[in-house]
Structure formats: C-alpha cells, structure tokens
Design a protein around this motif. Sequence first.
Motif, PDB file in Angstrom:
ATOM      1  N   LYS A  50       0.193   4.193  -0.271  1.00 51.57           N
ATOM      2  CA  LYS A  50      -0.447   5.324   0.447  1.00 51.57           C
ATOM      3  C   LYS A  50      -0.400   6.658  -0.341  1.00 51.57           C
ATOM      4  O   LYS A  50      -0.485   6.632  -1.808  1.00 51.57           O
ATOM      5  N   HIS A 108      -9.277   0.780   5.135  1.00 50.45           N
ATOM      6  CA  HIS A 108      -7.873   1.067   5.790  1.00 50.45           C
ATOM      7  C   HIS A 108      -8.232   2.097   7.220  1.00 50.45           C
ATOM      8  O   HIS A 108      -9.074   3.019   6.848  1.00 50.45           O
ATOM      9  N   ASN A 161       0.947  -1.235  -0.222  1.00 43.05           N
ATOM     10  CA  ASN A 161       0.132  -0.024   0.022  1.00 43.05           C
ATOM     11  C   ASN A 161       0.866   1.140   0.064  1.00 43.05           C
ATOM     12  O   ASN A 161       1.394   1.319   1.065  1.00 43.05           O
ATOM     13  N   GLU A 203      -6.770   4.393   8.205  1.00 50.10           N
ATOM     14  CA  GLU A 203      -6.600   5.857   7.749  1.00 50.10           C
ATOM     15  C   GLU A 203      -7.793   6.355   6.990  1.00 50.10           C
ATOM     16  O   GLU A 203      -8.074   7.486   7.474  1.00 50.10           O
ATOM     17  N   LEU A 237       0.028  -7.285   4.357  1.00 53.63           N
ATOM     18  CA  LEU A 237      -0.383  -5.864   3.721  1.00 53.63           C
ATOM     19  C   LEU A 237       0.790  -4.906   4.232  1.00 53.63           C
ATOM     20  O   LEU A 237       0.768  -4.619   5.397  1.00 53.63           O
ATOM     21  N   VAL A 238       1.741  -4.452   3.416  1.00 57.50           N
ATOM     22  CA  VAL A 238       2.795  -3.494   3.721  1.00 57.50           C
ATOM     23  C   VAL A 238       2.438  -2.090   3.171  1.00 57.50           C
ATOM     24  O   VAL A 238       2.373  -1.819   2.090  1.00 57.50           O
ATOM     25  N   GLY A 239       2.872  -1.107   4.053  1.00 53.65           N
ATOM     26  CA  GLY A 239       3.036   0.085   3.852  1.00 53.65           C
ATOM     27  C   GLY A 239       4.414   0.536   3.441  1.00 53.65           C
ATOM     28  O   GLY A 239       4.977   0.458   2.317  1.00 53.65           O
ATOM     29  N   GLY A 240       4.956   1.017   4.622  1.00 47.60           N
ATOM     30  CA  GLY A 240       6.316   1.774   4.098  1.00 47.60           C
ATOM     31  C   GLY A 240       7.325   0.962   3.460  1.00 47.60           C
ATOM     32  O   GLY A 240       7.979   1.506   2.832  1.00 47.60           O
ATOM     33  N   ALA A 257       0.077  -0.534  15.161  1.00 47.97           N
ATOM     34  CA  ALA A 257       1.348  -1.123  14.715  1.00 47.97           C
ATOM     35  C   ALA A 257       1.390  -0.466  13.185  1.00 47.97           C
ATOM     36  O   ALA A 257       2.607  -0.717  12.747  1.00 47.97           O
ATOM     37  N   ILE A 258       0.647   0.528  12.660  1.00 51.92           N
ATOM     38  CA  ILE A 258       0.738   0.786  11.241  1.00 51.92           C
ATOM     39  C   ILE A 258       1.708   2.266  11.532  1.00 51.92           C
ATOM     40  O   ILE A 258       1.442   3.247  12.172  1.00 51.92           O
ATOM     41  N   GLY A 259       2.860   1.836  10.791  1.00 49.03           N
ATOM     42  CA  GLY A 259       3.867   3.226  10.453  1.00 49.03           C
ATOM     43  C   GLY A 259       4.495   3.250  11.842  1.00 49.03           C
ATOM     44  O   GLY A 259       5.312   4.310  11.902  1.00 49.03           O
ATOM     45  N   GLU A 282      -5.023  -5.396  10.708  1.00 47.34           N
ATOM     46  CA  GLU A 282      -3.912  -4.309  10.909  1.00 47.34           C
ATOM     47  C   GLU A 282      -4.079  -3.648  12.115  1.00 47.34           C
ATOM     48  O   GLU A 282      -5.206  -2.501  12.161  1.00 47.34           O
ATOM     49  N   GLY A 337       1.101  -4.049   9.236  1.00 43.52           N
ATOM     50  CA  GLY A 337       1.650  -3.254  10.578  1.00 43.52           C
ATOM     51  C   GLY A 337       2.995  -3.429  10.711  1.00 43.52           C
ATOM     52  O   GLY A 337       3.302  -4.407  11.448  1.00 43.52           O
ATOM     53  N   SER A 338       3.778  -2.562  10.297  1.00 40.56           N
ATOM     54  CA  SER A 338       5.195  -2.502  10.516  1.00 40.56           C
ATOM     55  C   SER A 338       5.971  -3.842  10.134  1.00 40.56           C
ATOM     56  O   SER A 338       6.964  -4.084  10.595  1.00 40.56           O
ATOM     57  N   VAL A 339       5.339  -4.450   8.924  1.00 40.46           N
ATOM     58  CA  VAL A 339       6.006  -5.664   8.380  1.00 40.46           C
ATOM     59  C   VAL A 339       7.219  -5.332   7.656  1.00 40.46           C
ATOM     60  O   VAL A 339       7.255  -3.919   7.062  1.00 40.46           O
TER      61      VAL A 339
HETATM   62  P1  PGA Z   1       3.156  -0.063   7.431  1.00 44.05           P
HETATM   63  O1  PGA Z   1       1.516   0.368   6.973  1.00 44.05           O
HETATM   64  O2  PGA Z   1       3.622  -1.075   6.759  1.00 44.05           O
HETATM   65  O3  PGA Z   1       3.804   1.365   6.896  1.00 44.05           O
HETATM   66  O4  PGA Z   1       3.082  -0.085   8.958  1.00 44.05           O
HETATM   67  C1  PGA Z   1       0.861  -0.706   6.933  1.00 44.05           C
HETATM   68  C2  PGA Z   1      -0.547  -0.347   6.209  1.00 44.05           C
HETATM   69  O5  PGA Z   1      -0.974   0.935   6.615  1.00 44.05           O
HETATM   70  O6  PGA Z   1      -1.204  -1.043   5.497  1.00 44.05           O
END
Ligand code: PGA
Length: 243
Positions: A11, A89, A9, A91, A222-225, A163-165, A159, A202-204
């Motif tokens: 974002k 999500h 993701n 957010e 599901l991976v953000g950063g 733990a997200i970001g 998520e 979440g922070s994977v």
């Molecule tokens: P993150 O985000 O991997 O940066 O913690 C996950 C997400 O919001 O899907």
Amino acid sequence: MPRKLAAGNWKMNGLANSLDELRMLAERHANVGVDVLICPPATLISACAHLPVRIGGQDCHAHASGANTGDLSAEMLKDAGASAVITGHSERRADHGETNADVAAKSTAAYRAGLQAIICIGETLDQREAGTTLDIIDGQLAGSVPDMATATNTVIAYEPVWAIGTGKVPTIAQIADVHAHIRTRLAARFDDGGEFTLLYGGSVKGSNAAEIFAVQNVNGALVGGASLKADDFSPIITALENA
Ligand code: PGA
C-alpha cells in the motif's frame, strides 16, 4: 494444480530504507516452492527489480500512455521491472470510485503489457450481513474479470472488505464457501478455470496462515500489514510452502 502465491501489498508504505526488509525476505525465500510477489509503492519498483522475488504494481491506468497526470500505465510498471499488478483492490474501489468495468479495463491493460493481473473482489460487512455475499462475488467476477483471462495471466484475490486491516478474519467455513463458489464460476466460464490461483486476503498473519491455507481452493494469500516486515511475512510464506 494452481500455482501457490504469497503476495504482499505494501500500500502507501515504504521508503528506500525499507528495501533492507525486502532483501532479507528475498534471501530467505529464494528458490522456495511457491511464488513470492511484493507490490511496493511504484517509486520502489525499479530498485527492487533485481531481487529474487517477483515485483508488482498496486494499480495501473487502462491506457498505455497519454494526458493522465499522476497515473501510471501497465507498460510503465512492466518497464520498471514488475511482472504483475493488483487491480480492483477494495481501497481503489472505495476511495477512487473504481467500478467493475474500470477494473476489467485495467486488467486488460495488464495483459496488453504482459503483466499478470491480481484481480480483487470481496463483499462489505453490510453485504455480508444482508446475505448477498455470493451475489456480490458473482457480479464482481462477471464484471471485473475479462474474457481474455487465463490461469496464467490472472489471479483472483478474495478479500472481504471488513477483514482488511481490521484483524477480523472470516470463519474457515466462510472462506471455504466463497472460494468454492469462485472456483465453480471460473470453471464454468474458462477452460482452465480449475487452474486459476485463488488468494485469500484480509488480516492474514503468521498465526492464522496455516489454517487458511489448509482450506480447499485457497492457493495463497494477499497480505497487507503483515507483508511489511520480513519477520512477519516469512512465516506466512513458510506456511504456504508446507500447505
Ligand atoms: P491486511 O490487508 O493484510 O492488512 O488486512 C490485505 C489487503 O488489503 O490486501
């Protein structure tokens, strides 16, 4: 067996010059044994559509068309080359006030357009500390996941909001508990509930992916950063392949 999925993701990140990262990633992981999905900003979907990875949107409107300035319909995402869309999500829930009913309507719109819905659920830190995590999960599953959901048209992403970001990751036991709970609830409600792909998010990162993927009922992430750079996302995809 649920299908394994590594989903990124992006974002609100990514300009045309970010496509090089995606091209690199696609070349490295074409024809691997797991699905790779990237959800870039909608402005880049059509430019990514020819690459050998799946492309998804990050949100959609519930309606197919209409007087909704600034919104995008599931049909538009599909038309641009997406095969999936993230709904609910945290957010979107927090910043745009999306309710479980909104998330269910958006997920239904995804089905209507022929997109897979990646439905996100998860508790806040206050809810975790109050011991209400599984109640929150139950409410979100009941309210956000439409009755039409199947293991083909829907993926559930757990998520934890905290733990997200943040770099904070739940313990393996906490992830295992929630995923087992989600699996039980889906199996009770849907004939193919045992087949739904369940993602942890979440922070994977590359360094924790293998132990998270070893947890029962975790079928991907599901991976953000860590999805923004091919060198960061690649080890996560490889860990999923090897899980
Ligand atoms: P993150 O985000 O991997 O940066 O913690 C996950 C997400 O919001 O899907």
